[in-house]
Enzyme design. Structure first.
Site, short mmCIF file in Angstrom:
data_model
loop_
_atom_site.label_atom_id
_atom_site.label_comp_id
_atom_site.label_asym_id
_atom_site.label_seq_id
_atom_site.Cartn_x
_atom_site.Cartn_y
_atom_site.Cartn_z
N LEU A 40 30.29 -13.36 -31.25
CA LEU A 40 29.34 -13.69 -32.32
C LEU A 40 27.91 -13.86 -31.79
CD1 LEU A 40 31.45 -16.03 -34.63
CD2 LEU A 40 31.18 -13.55 -34.71
N ARG A 41 27.74 -13.79 -30.49
CA ARG A 41 26.42 -13.63 -29.83
C ARG A 41 25.50 -14.85 -29.87
NH1 ARG A 41 28.43 -9.57 -27.02
NH2 ARG A 41 28.36 -7.52 -28.01
N ASP A 60 36.64 -13.11 -20.65
CA ASP A 60 36.50 -11.80 -21.27
C ASP A 60 35.19 -11.13 -20.90
OD1 ASP A 60 37.44 -9.69 -23.02
OD2 ASP A 60 35.77 -10.25 -24.31
N ASP A 112 37.85 -7.25 -31.44
CA ASP A 112 36.90 -7.19 -30.31
C ASP A 112 35.50 -6.86 -30.85
OD1 ASP A 112 35.77 -7.31 -27.82
OD2 ASP A 112 36.70 -5.48 -27.04
#
Ligand SMILES: [Zn+2]
Length: 423
Positions: A63-64, A154, A307
């Site tokens: 979601l940055r 990740d 993803d």
């Protein structure tokens, strides 16, 4: 029986029209639809012609926020989730600063609460190591306390097998699962294209499937050694599927996800240096696609995840080598996988298992099968709708997807969480 507060009337569930009775945010009862029955004192939503589905869970998104709000922020990411049918999204830790401490975890949860108080729920996945650098474990216990539901490195897999082992053991000591991005760190990491004749012709350094499968094998052997579950992220190739099947036959506690793009596209999408098809792991071959579909049907692959990896247009509008990896997934994931149901590559039950029941089981969330007492988390889906995936139609800030321009089947018409309408 308590009086229903909300009734969704006439939606199709398992091929028959039903009435879904809801009170206090939970399912009271699911009844066969009967036009002669009338209800007093309840709000009625007429859902004839629509399909009832449980609200979906996406266990893998980026979601940055904090740090890369020009790509996406929690508000826009959750908006894409809400309209895409996802009531729960797990958010990966590669933010800036990294979500490797309780303060960042709390900030992400606050942002979600501020913009989408009724949901979709953001569940943070904490960094397994500080700064995702693979040198020192993050303070996972206090992050779990702050709301992290799982841990992962990740994007930057941990090189040291010993450190990774300690991370898995530490997380399990307080009941949390580690999600591993399986990628050998020396074998063309993040190449974004499969190693094949095509990559050779394009003059690109390709990544062989073995880069993924080597780490899948390592994780399987560790899960067996430790008798501790490990969840494998975004599986892309037949070799990995074969290893996971081997592990499951032996009762080794491994679970795995794949993504819609690995079920729908092959490496051919990259031809012409299409940076919207540059993703990590890369799109593979038709044989890998067939293996993944079969694995999803049989349960060797447990679940789906998007993803979701939004990027700004200017970042993808560059050379293939310079473009970042990632596909913006939340907007179209349900429609893309619905197309697989329509062409009989998957059945509806498999789709529901992949998007709801299995992720719920793996991560300890409610399954939502519309039994009395289940949370009233559902979507009303127009299975006959058709819509074009244009940048304007996407709620995510990231328009980077190889599906851009496709005419997609099925659209979410309404989304309820705990009986409250969010879309
Ligand atoms: Zn990843």
């Amino acid at each position: 029986m308590a009086a229903p507060e909300l009734i969704i009337r006439g939606a199709r569930w398992q091929d028959a029209p039903v009435d879904l009775l809801i009170a206090k945010g939970r399912v009271l009862e699911l009844l066969p639809w009967d036009e002669k029955i009338t209800y007093e004192s309840a709000r009625i939503v007429d859902a004839h012609e629509l399909t009832l589905l449980p609200s979906l869970i996406d266990v893998h998104t980026h979601l940055r926020q904090p740090g890369h709000e020009y790509k996406e922020d929690i508000q826009s990411g959750l908006e894409a989730a809400a309209y895409g049918g996802f009531g729960v999204v797990f958010a990966m830790a590669n933010t800036k600063p990294t979500n490797d401490n309780a303060a960042v975890t709390a900030y992400m949860l606050d942002e979600a609460q501020k913009h989408w108080p009724k949901g979709p729920r953001l569940l943070p996945i904490g960094a397994l190591t500080k700064g995702l650098e693979g040198k020192e474990l993050a303070p996972m216990a206090e992050m779990a306390e702050a709301g992290c539901v799982a841990f992962s490195n990740d994007g930057r897999p941990v090189e040291s097998t010993e450190l990774f082992r300690h991370g898995v053991e530490y997380a399990s000591s307080f009941g949390k699962l580690v999600i591993d991005h399986c990628e050998d760190p020396w074998l063309a990491p993040a190449a974004g294209v499969n190693e094949s004749e095509l990559s050779g012709r394009l003059g690109l350094k390709g990544q062989p499937p073995a880069a993924e499968a080597i780490q899948v094998a390592r994780d399987i052997l560790l899960a067996d050694l430790l008798r501790t579950p490990i969840h494998l992220a975004h599986i892309s190739c037949r070799r990995s599927v074969e290893l996971i099947a081997w592990a499951k036959e032996r009762g080794i506690p491994i679970t795995a996800e794949t993504c819609p793009h690995y079920l729908l596209y092959t490496e051919q999408m990259v031809d012409g240096y299409n940076t919207n098809a540059k993703v990590n792991p890369p799109l593979r071959t038709a044989d890998d696609v067939e293996a993944l579909l079969q694995a999803l049907r049989t349960g060797v692959i447990d679940c789906l995840a998007t993803d979701h990896a939004p990027h700004a247009a200017h970042e993808k509008e560059t050379t293939f080598d310079d473009a970042p990896c990632g596909v913006s997934g939340l907007d179209a994931a349900l429609s893309l996988t619905w197309s697989l149901v329509q062409n009989n590559a998957l059945d509806l039950e498999t789709l529901l298992r992949a998007w709801r029941y299995a992720p719920a089981q793996i991560f300890g969330l409610p399954e939502v099968k519309f039994q009395p007492g289940d949370p009233a988390d559902c979507i009303l889906f127009d299975a006959d709708a058709r819509w074009e995936l244009t940048p304007q139609a996407m709620r995510s800030k990231g328009k980077n997807t190889p599906a851009l321009g496709e005419l997609l089947p099925g659209r979410v018409q309404a989304h309820f969480l705990a009986g409250k309408r969010i879309v």
